[in-house]
Design a protein around this motif. Structure first.
Motif, PDB file in Angstrom:
ATOM      1  N   CYS A 226       0.831  -1.208   0.000  1.00 19.07           N
ATOM      2  CA  CYS A 226       0.000   0.000   0.000  1.00 19.07           C
ATOM      3  C   CYS A 226       0.864   1.256   0.000  1.00 19.07           C
TER       4      CYS A 226
ATOM      5  N   GLN B  55       0.402   7.843  -6.495  1.00 19.37           N
ATOM      6  CA  GLN B  55      -0.311   8.998  -5.956  1.00 19.37           C
ATOM      7  C   GLN B  55      -1.801   8.948  -6.330  1.00 19.37           C
TER       8      GLN B  55
ATOM      9  N   SER C 193      -5.317  -0.565   3.846  1.00 18.65           N
ATOM     10  CA  SER C 193      -4.246  -0.392   4.833  1.00 18.65           C
ATOM     11  C   SER C 193      -4.790  -0.388   6.262  1.00 18.65           C
TER      12      SER C 193
ATOM     13  N   LEU D 225       0.995   4.138  -2.929  1.00 14.98           N
ATOM     14  CA  LEU D 225       0.782   5.551  -2.609  1.00 14.98           C
ATOM     15  C   LEU D 225       1.946   6.407  -3.096  1.00 14.98           C
TER      16      LEU D 225
ATOM     17  N   ILE E  75      -7.042   2.169  -1.240  1.00 15.42           N
ATOM     18  CA  ILE E  75      -5.763   1.917  -0.574  1.00 15.42           C
ATOM     19  C   ILE E  75      -5.857   2.215   0.917  1.00 15.42           C
TER      20      ILE E  75
ATOM     21  N   LEU F 192      -7.743   6.141  -4.020  1.00 16.54           N
ATOM     22  CA  LEU F 192      -7.150   6.498  -2.728  1.00 16.54           C
ATOM     23  C   LEU F 192      -7.958   5.889  -1.596  1.00 16.54           C
TER      24      LEU F 192
END
Length: 247
Positions: free
Chosen positions: A73, A81, A94, A77, A90, A87
């Motif tokens: 993860c 990005q 996480s 990131l 992820i 987003l």
């Protein structure tokens, strides 16, 4: 709102594969953790110290899976990005692996109690409650993972609501066991092991709820941890997996 058909439509096929890969790892870890819970409860009820030992051995594997997923993860990131739904995916993964790892820890604690009860050589009170609540929380974990796999916010909401039912039954079991210990002080040591196992099951339910709330956040972009569930009519009388009516 996202669903399984639009979560991974990107120009980069490699990015698609990375997202799907880390999600698959999460679900694989979830399957292993669910097995830990089921085996730990079975080991306690059936006085199977061998099965309990296997549950404890698996804990290191789940810990390694958590580290691996977390590292992936962070890598995504940093390199990709991601924004918007990517987003959220992820972030949800996480955070969910932390709860899954803690579910594994609680299953290991139950396995430890199972071994202690085997050594004491006598079945205490509370096994009916262990079996019943154990099945409830195992199903919560299973259906939370199903909701994650299908991006099903309604199923996730149903699971999150059901945690109140588990909490209520856990408190009821504690009252009964406390009364039994007062009536028979010789049982205190044995029953305390059952109470600690029930406590672990209640915590497993809490972690399953946490993941369910993350699924709702992932799909709807709404944080319901402190407000979202309170605005809806509770479904305490329903079963786990009973989807609520759409608003």
């Amino acid at each position: 709102m996202i669903d399984k058909d639009n979560i991974s439509l990107h120009i980069s096929q490699q990015f698609n594969e990375e997202l799907e890969g880390v999600r698959s790892q999460l679900l694989a870890m979830g399957g292993l953790v669910e097995k830990q819970v089921n085996d730990a409860v079975t080991a306690l009820i059936e006085a199977d110290s061998g099965l309990a030992a296997q549950v404890r051995e698996i804990d290191s594997q789940t810990n390694q899976m958590e580290r691996s997923i977390d590292e992936e993860c962070i890598r995504i990131l940093a390199r990709r990005q991601p924004a918007a739904s990517d987003l959220r995916l992820i972030i949800s993964i996480s955070k969910s692996v932390i709860d899954l790892e803690r579910i594994g820890d609680e299953a290991t604690k139950i396995a430890k109690r199972a071994i202690l009860l085997c050594e004491e050589g006598e079945s205490p009170r509370g096994y009916v409650e262990i079996r019943h609540i154990g099945e409830q929380v195992r199903k919560m974990v299973q259906e939370t993972l199903d909701a994650f796999a299908r991006f099903d916010a309604d199923l996730a909401l149903s699971v999150a609501r059901y945690d109140k039912v588990v909490d209520r039954e856990y408190k009821s079991a504690l009252r009964e066991l406390a009364t039994y210990m007062m009536e028979d002080p010789r049982s205190i040591s044995r029953v305390l092991n059952v109470i600690w196992a029930l406590r672990s099951l209640e915590r497993i339910g809490d972690h399953a709820r946490n993941i369910a709330e993350l699924v709702i956040y992932l799909v709807r972009g709404t944080d319901v941890r402190h407000t979202g569930l309170a605005r809806r009519k509770p479904a305490e009388e329903g079963e786990v997996g009973e989807a609520p009516a759409r608003e």
